[in-house]
Design a protein around this motif. Structure first.
Motif, PDB file in Angstrom:
ATOM      1  N   GLY A  60       0.688  -1.251  -0.168  1.00  9.94           N
ATOM      2  CA  GLY A  60       0.129  -0.052  -0.110  1.00  9.94           C
ATOM      3  C   GLY A  60       0.868   1.144   0.113  1.00  9.94           C
ATOM      4  N   VAL A  61       0.181   2.295   0.346  1.00 13.77           N
ATOM      5  CA  VAL A  61       0.823   3.653   0.256  1.00 13.77           C
ATOM      6  C   VAL A  61       1.742   3.819   1.474  1.00 13.77           C
ATOM      7  CG1 VAL A  61       0.552   6.136   0.070  1.00 13.77           C
ATOM      8  CG2 VAL A  61      -0.987   4.819  -1.147  1.00 13.77           C
ATOM      9  N   ARG A  62       2.769   4.212   1.410  1.00 15.44           N
ATOM     10  CA  ARG A  62       3.724   4.419   2.663  1.00 15.44           C
ATOM     11  C   ARG A  62       4.413   5.711   2.514  1.00 15.44           C
ATOM     12  NH1 ARG A  62       7.067  -0.172   0.517  1.00 15.44           N
ATOM     13  NH2 ARG A  62       5.801   0.548  -1.375  1.00 15.44           N
ATOM     14  N   LEU A 103       4.598   5.673  -2.998  1.00 11.90           N
ATOM     15  CA  LEU A 103       5.797   5.906  -1.837  1.00 11.90           C
ATOM     16  C   LEU A 103       5.948   7.282  -1.849  1.00 11.90           C
ATOM     17  CD1 LEU A 103       7.900   4.735   0.121  1.00 11.90           C
ATOM     18  CD2 LEU A 103       9.607   4.441  -1.641  1.00 11.90           C
ATOM     19  N   TRP A 104       5.899   8.019  -0.327  1.00  6.57           N
ATOM     20  CA  TRP A 104       6.224   9.390  -0.566  1.00  6.57           C
ATOM     21  C   TRP A 104       7.178   9.618   0.677  1.00  6.57           C
ATOM     22  CZ3 TRP A 104       2.876  13.597  -2.252  1.00  6.57           C
ATOM     23  CH2 TRP A 104       1.747  12.952  -3.034  1.00  6.57           C
ATOM     24  N   VAL A 105       7.883  10.763   0.579  1.00  5.28           N
ATOM     25  CA  VAL A 105       8.881  11.393   1.809  1.00  5.28           C
ATOM     26  C   VAL A 105       8.525  12.551   2.511  1.00  5.28           C
ATOM     27  CG1 VAL A 105      11.292  12.019   2.395  1.00  5.28           C
ATOM     28  CG2 VAL A 105      10.824   9.936   0.888  1.00  5.28           C
ATOM     29  N   ALA A 106       8.376  12.398   3.721  1.00  2.66           N
ATOM     30  CA  ALA A 106       7.968  13.621   4.341  1.00  2.66           C
ATOM     31  C   ALA A 106       8.952  14.213   5.072  1.00  2.66           C
ATOM     32  CB  ALA A 106       6.924  13.337   5.420  1.00  2.66           C
ATOM     33  N   ASN A 107       9.208  15.595   4.586  1.00  2.00           N
ATOM     34  CA  ASN A 107      10.357  16.378   5.313  1.00  2.00           C
ATOM     35  C   ASN A 107       9.756  17.238   6.213  1.00  2.00           C
ATOM     36  OD1 ASN A 107      12.405  15.551   3.470  1.00  2.00           O
ATOM     37  ND2 ASN A 107      11.629  17.173   1.883  1.00  2.00           N
ATOM     38  N   LEU A 108      10.107  16.734   7.605  1.00  2.00           N
ATOM     39  CA  LEU A 108       9.414  17.480   8.628  1.00  2.00           C
ATOM     40  C   LEU A 108      10.358  18.784   9.325  1.00  2.00           C
ATOM     41  CD1 LEU A 108       7.758  14.378  10.596  1.00  2.00           C
ATOM     42  CD2 LEU A 108       6.804  15.735   8.619  1.00  2.00           C
ATOM     43  N   VAL A 109      10.069  19.850   9.490  1.00  2.65           N
ATOM     44  CA  VAL A 109      11.015  20.669  10.049  1.00  2.65           C
ATOM     45  C   VAL A 109      10.578  20.730  11.561  1.00  2.65           C
ATOM     46  CG1 VAL A 109      11.799  23.159  10.040  1.00  2.65           C
ATOM     47  CG2 VAL A 109      10.664  22.073   7.793  1.00  2.65           C
ATOM     48  N   GLY A 110      11.726  20.295  12.326  1.00  3.00           N
ATOM     49  CA  GLY A 110      11.678  20.036  13.630  1.00  3.00           C
ATOM     50  C   GLY A 110      12.905  20.446  14.446  1.00  3.00           C
ATOM     51  N   GLN A 111      13.699  21.051  13.801  1.00  8.53           N
ATOM     52  CA  GLN A 111      15.088  21.196  14.341  1.00  8.53           C
ATOM     53  C   GLN A 111      15.209  22.806  14.268  1.00  8.53           C
ATOM     54  OE1 GLN A 111      17.957  18.080  13.118  1.00  8.53           O
ATOM     55  NE2 GLN A 111      19.631  19.672  13.049  1.00  8.53           N
ATOM     56  N   ARG A 112      15.547  23.273  15.137  1.00  8.63           N
ATOM     57  CA  ARG A 112      16.094  24.794  15.035  1.00  8.63           C
ATOM     58  C   ARG A 112      17.697  24.892  14.828  1.00  8.63           C
ATOM     59  NH1 ARG A 112      13.938  29.305  14.351  1.00  8.63           N
ATOM     60  NH2 ARG A 112      12.683  29.148  16.231  1.00  8.63           N
TER      61      ARG A 112
END
Length: 160
Positions: A18-20, A77-86
């Motif tokens: 499936g979608v990941r 298939l997707w990649v999630a770039n999550l901005v969680g770092q200062r």
């Protein structure tokens, strides 16, 4: 209730059908060159190019702490770039760059996308490598934002 599945392996080779979505944490400086992002770039060039463009054009978009960018790298298939770092760790004793509240907001955006796509989420222990975070602080955020919404989550610990 759904639980987080912990496995040994490579998060850039997500298991299942499936979608990941492969999720990881990025910094708010637009830097991409150490840690898990190197494995992402070895597998797919698109997430790095999209992240750099997103940062470069930040005056006209939502780039910043707590934001999330979704890059399709294959049909399911997707990649999630999550901005969680200062910033980045400089080694000068200035504290860790992880920002738990930003990871929390970005995970909320990830959850919405996963529901929209009917996707499972795959990740290393986000925010706990170069960002300097503690999994004991990140895991409850993953549970609250993703698992409690019924989204299957697999966390990969690299190694055989």
């Amino acid at each position: 209730m759904t639980e987080i599945a912990y496995v040994r392996g490579d998060a850039t080779a997500p298991r299942g059908e499936g979608v990941r979505i492969v999720a990881h944490v990025c910094n708010d400086l637009g830097g991409w060159g150490k840690g898990f992002v190197l494995a992402v770039s070895r597998r797919w060039p698109e997430p790095e190019a999209a992240f750099r463009r997103w940062h470069r054009e930040r005056a006209a978009n939502d780039f910043g702490l707590g934001a999330a960018q979704f890059v399709q790298v294959a049909p399911h298939l997707w990649v999630a770039n999550l901005v969680g770092q200062r910033g980045i760790r400089t080694g000068r004793g200035t504290g860790v760059p992880v920002r738990y509240e930003a990871i929390d907001r970005a995970l909320g955006r990830l959850a919405d996308k996963a529901v929209e796509l009917g996707a499972s989420v795959h990740m290393p222990r986000i925010g706990c490598g170069l960002a300097g975070g503690r999994w004991g602080r990140v895991e409850p955020l993953v549970r609250e934002r993703l698992v409690e919404r019924g989204i299957p989550v697999t966390v990969y610990d690299f190694g055989a």
